[in-house]
Design a protein around this motif. Structure first.
Motif, PDB file in Angstrom:
ATOM      1  N   HIS A  12      83.564   4.969  20.579  1.00 36.77           N
ATOM      2  CA  HIS A  12      84.007   4.749  21.538  1.00 36.77           C
ATOM      3  C   HIS A  12      84.751   3.203  21.257  1.00 36.77           C
ATOM      4  CE1 HIS A  12      82.638   7.145  24.564  1.00 36.77           C
ATOM      5  NE2 HIS A  12      81.342   6.394  24.154  1.00 36.77           N
ATOM      6  N   TYR A  13      86.914   3.502  21.473  1.00 39.51           N
ATOM      7  CA  TYR A  13      87.157   2.073  21.374  1.00 39.51           C
ATOM      8  C   TYR A  13      87.749   0.841  22.330  1.00 39.51           C
ATOM      9  CZ  TYR A  13      90.644  -0.718  19.915  1.00 39.51           C
ATOM     10  OH  TYR A  13      92.286  -1.406  19.686  1.00 39.51           O
ATOM     11  N   HIS A  14      87.230  -0.415  22.602  1.00 37.73           N
ATOM     12  CA  HIS A  14      86.868  -0.841  24.131  1.00 37.73           C
ATOM     13  C   HIS A  14      88.066  -1.856  23.323  1.00 37.73           C
ATOM     14  CE1 HIS A  14      82.997   0.657  25.137  1.00 37.73           C
ATOM     15  NE2 HIS A  14      83.204   0.561  23.391  1.00 37.73           N
ATOM     16  N   GLY A  15      88.442  -2.002  22.168  1.00 36.07           N
ATOM     17  CA  GLY A  15      89.746  -2.831  22.286  1.00 36.07           C
ATOM     18  C   GLY A  15      89.559  -3.843  21.919  1.00 36.07           C
ATOM     19  N   PRO A  16      90.551  -5.572  21.893  1.00 30.65           N
ATOM     20  CA  PRO A  16      90.195  -6.528  21.660  1.00 30.65           C
ATOM     21  C   PRO A  16      89.482  -7.642  22.488  1.00 30.65           C
ATOM     22  CG  PRO A  16      92.555  -6.844  22.553  1.00 30.65           C
ATOM     23  CD  PRO A  16      91.600  -5.300  22.620  1.00 30.65           C
ATOM     24  N   THR A  17      88.994  -8.303  22.311  1.00 30.89           N
ATOM     25  CA  THR A  17      87.429  -9.028  23.294  1.00 30.89           C
ATOM     26  C   THR A  17      87.689 -10.315  22.393  1.00 30.89           C
ATOM     27  OG1 THR A  17      85.424  -8.874  24.245  1.00 30.89           O
ATOM     28  CG2 THR A  17      85.318  -8.395  21.879  1.00 30.89           C
ATOM     29  N   HIS A  18      86.203 -10.972  22.694  1.00 32.47           N
ATOM     30  CA  HIS A  18      86.297 -12.520  22.529  1.00 32.47           C
ATOM     31  C   HIS A  18      84.613 -12.385  22.385  1.00 32.47           C
ATOM     32  CE1 HIS A  18      84.261 -13.326  27.069  1.00 32.47           C
ATOM     33  NE2 HIS A  18      85.958 -12.185  26.482  1.00 32.47           N
ATOM     34  N   PRO A  19      83.905 -13.520  22.272  1.00 38.07           N
ATOM     35  CA  PRO A  19      82.579 -13.542  21.624  1.00 38.07           C
ATOM     36  C   PRO A  19      81.875 -13.924  22.822  1.00 38.07           C
ATOM     37  CG  PRO A  19      83.591 -15.027  20.845  1.00 38.07           C
ATOM     38  CD  PRO A  19      84.727 -14.732  21.741  1.00 38.07           C
ATOM     39  N   ALA A  20      81.848 -13.650  24.146  1.00 36.38           N
ATOM     40  CA  ALA A  20      81.029 -14.033  24.887  1.00 36.38           C
ATOM     41  C   ALA A  20      80.899 -12.825  25.327  1.00 36.38           C
ATOM     42  CB  ALA A  20      81.024 -14.692  26.254  1.00 36.38           C
ATOM     43  N   ASP A  21      81.700 -12.403  24.953  1.00 40.52           N
ATOM     44  CA  ASP A  21      81.788 -10.269  25.484  1.00 40.52           C
ATOM     45  C   ASP A  21      80.927  -9.684  24.723  1.00 40.52           C
ATOM     46  OD1 ASP A  21      82.708  -8.357  27.379  1.00 40.52           O
ATOM     47  OD2 ASP A  21      84.335  -7.870  26.669  1.00 40.52           O
ATOM     48  N   LEU A  22      81.291 -10.028  23.380  1.00 44.26           N
ATOM     49  CA  LEU A  22      80.422  -9.136  22.927  1.00 44.26           C
ATOM     50  C   LEU A  22      78.829  -9.512  22.563  1.00 44.26           C
ATOM     51  CD1 LEU A  22      82.933  -9.887  19.141  1.00 44.26           C
ATOM     52  CD2 LEU A  22      82.426  -7.308  20.153  1.00 44.26           C
ATOM     53  N   ARG A  23      78.870 -10.809  22.941  1.00 46.80           N
ATOM     54  CA  ARG A  23      77.376 -10.722  22.730  1.00 46.80           C
ATOM     55  C   ARG A  23      76.775 -10.209  24.177  1.00 46.80           C
ATOM     56  NH1 ARG A  23      77.803 -15.439  22.723  1.00 46.80           N
ATOM     57  NH2 ARG A  23      78.243 -16.288  25.178  1.00 46.80           N
ATOM     58  N   GLU A  24      77.443 -10.588  25.144  1.00 46.17           N
ATOM     59  CA  GLU A  24      76.224 -10.249  26.160  1.00 46.17           C
ATOM     60  C   GLU A  24      76.406  -8.547  26.847  1.00 46.17           C
ATOM     61  OE1 GLU A  24      78.715 -12.530  29.119  1.00 46.17           O
ATOM     62  OE2 GLU A  24      77.076 -14.241  27.826  1.00 46.17           O
ATOM     63  N   ARG A  25      78.148  -8.028  26.411  1.00 42.69           N
ATOM     64  CA  ARG A  25      78.241  -6.781  26.994  1.00 42.69           C
ATOM     65  C   ARG A  25      77.988  -5.626  26.140  1.00 42.69           C
ATOM     66  NH1 ARG A  25      83.301  -4.369  29.169  1.00 42.69           N
ATOM     67  NH2 ARG A  25      83.806  -5.496  28.285  1.00 42.69           N
ATOM     68  N   TRP A  26      78.666  -5.100  24.739  1.00 40.05           N
ATOM     69  CA  TRP A  26      79.150  -4.987  23.570  1.00 40.05           C
ATOM     70  C   TRP A  26      77.625  -4.572  22.615  1.00 40.05           C
ATOM     71  CZ3 TRP A  26      84.578  -4.714  21.896  1.00 40.05           C
ATOM     72  CH2 TRP A  26      85.284  -4.841  22.465  1.00 40.05           C
ATOM     73  N   PHE A  27      77.374  -5.966  22.236  1.00 46.49           N
ATOM     74  CA  PHE A  27      76.392  -5.363  20.973  1.00 46.49           C
ATOM     75  C   PHE A  27      75.056  -4.750  21.544  1.00 46.49           C
ATOM     76  CE2 PHE A  27      78.191  -9.349  18.030  1.00 46.49           C
ATOM     77  CZ  PHE A  27      79.018  -7.791  17.869  1.00 46.49           C
ATOM     78  N   PRO A  28      74.282  -5.346  22.874  1.00 47.88           N
ATOM     79  CA  PRO A  28      73.248  -4.715  23.635  1.00 47.88           C
ATOM     80  C   PRO A  28      72.985  -3.493  23.681  1.00 47.88           C
ATOM     81  CG  PRO A  28      73.941  -6.757  24.848  1.00 47.88           C
ATOM     82  CD  PRO A  28      75.075  -6.451  23.805  1.00 47.88           C
ATOM     83  N   THR A  29      74.514  -2.726  23.912  1.00 48.77           N
ATOM     84  CA  THR A  29      74.675  -1.435  24.175  1.00 48.77           C
ATOM     85  C   THR A  29      75.391  -0.237  23.033  1.00 48.77           C
ATOM     86  OG1 THR A  29      76.870  -1.151  25.362  1.00 48.77           O
ATOM     87  CG2 THR A  29      74.593  -1.495  26.560  1.00 48.77           C
ATOM     88  N   ALA A  30      75.641  -1.176  22.154  1.00 54.07           N
ATOM     89  CA  ALA A  30      76.254  -0.924  20.916  1.00 54.07           C
ATOM     90  C   ALA A  30      75.366   0.189  19.226  1.00 54.07           C
ATOM     91  CB  ALA A  30      77.445  -1.456  19.894  1.00 54.07           C
ATOM     92  N   CYS A  31      75.725   1.006  19.248  1.00 56.67           N
ATOM     93  CA  CYS A  31      74.203   1.616  18.092  1.00 56.67           C
ATOM     94  C   CYS A  31      74.881   1.041  16.183  1.00 56.67           C
ATOM     95  CB  CYS A  31      74.120   3.141  18.086  1.00 56.67           C
ATOM     96  SG  CYS A  31      75.953   4.321  17.830  1.00 56.67           S
ATOM     97  N   GLY A  32      76.377   0.052  16.442  1.00 59.38           N
ATOM     98  CA  GLY A  32      76.784   0.300  15.214  1.00 59.38           C
ATOM     99  C   GLY A  32      78.842  -0.466  15.176  1.00 59.38           C
ATOM    100  N   LEU A  33      78.908  -0.990  13.817  1.00 61.80           N
ATOM    101  CA  LEU A  33      80.566  -1.699  13.971  1.00 61.80           C
ATOM    102  C   LEU A  33      81.393  -1.204  13.401  1.00 61.80           C
ATOM    103  CD1 LEU A  33      82.737  -3.757  15.555  1.00 61.80           C
ATOM    104  CD2 LEU A  33      81.654  -5.057  13.009  1.00 61.80           C
ATOM    105  N   ILE A  34      82.427  -0.149  13.805  1.00 57.94           N
ATOM    106  CA  ILE A  34      83.444  -0.005  13.014  1.00 57.94           C
ATOM    107  C   ILE A  34      84.146  -0.550  12.747  1.00 57.94           C
ATOM    108  CG2 ILE A  34      84.727   2.756  12.378  1.00 57.94           C
ATOM    109  CD1 ILE A  34      82.899   3.468  13.755  1.00 57.94           C
TER     110      ILE A  34
END
Length: 134
Positions: A12-34
């Motif tokens: 899923h492409y989510h677009g640009p973000t900021h560090p807090a959003d990565l830490r709190e929302r994206w990384f906990p549910t992700a299975c990889g980074l492209i």
């Protein structure tokens, strides 16, 4: 490189973000980074953060990415559309994906350290500076 490629449904492409959003929302549910940069970007912080969070990285084959990702150990480096497709298929295996993510986290922990290690280095540098001035 990705425009012509059929991506698996878990990408899923989510677009640009900021560090807090990565830490709190994206990384906990992700299975990889492209990340498919076309230019060298120094030391990509988002890759380091993803790996520290235990995520495998699929990245374009650039010098900065080669310095961080160990191909087929902590992620996948792709220099072509075919290699990108191979990397997506390779990381599609859930057990391999988790194993690669664990290896990525361990690599960052041993090569760069944790926030506690960073704080310790800052404290040591501060103590040294204070001692030099005394």
């Amino acid at each position: 490189m990705q425009e012509e490629l059929q991506l698996p449904p878990w990408v899923h492409y989510h677009g640009p973000t900021h560090p807090a959003d990565l830490r709190e929302r994206w990384f906990p549910t992700a299975c990889g980074l492209i990340t498919l940069s076309r230019h060298d970007e120094g030391r990509p912080q988002v890759m380091l953060e993803a790996m520290a969070a235990g995520l495998p990285v699929l990245a374009s084959d650039l010098p900065a990415h080669r310095d961080i990702v160990q191909h087929r150990l902590t992620g996948w480096l792709a220099a072509s559309r075919d290699e990108l497709r191979e990397g997506l298929e390779w990381l599609d295996d859930p057990v391999r994906n988790q194993d690669v993510g664990r290896a990525a986290r361990e690599q960052i922990k041993t090569s760069i350290g944790t926030w506690d290690h960073c704080a310790g280095r800052y404290a040591a540098a501060y103590r040294s500076l204070v001692e030099q001035r005394a």
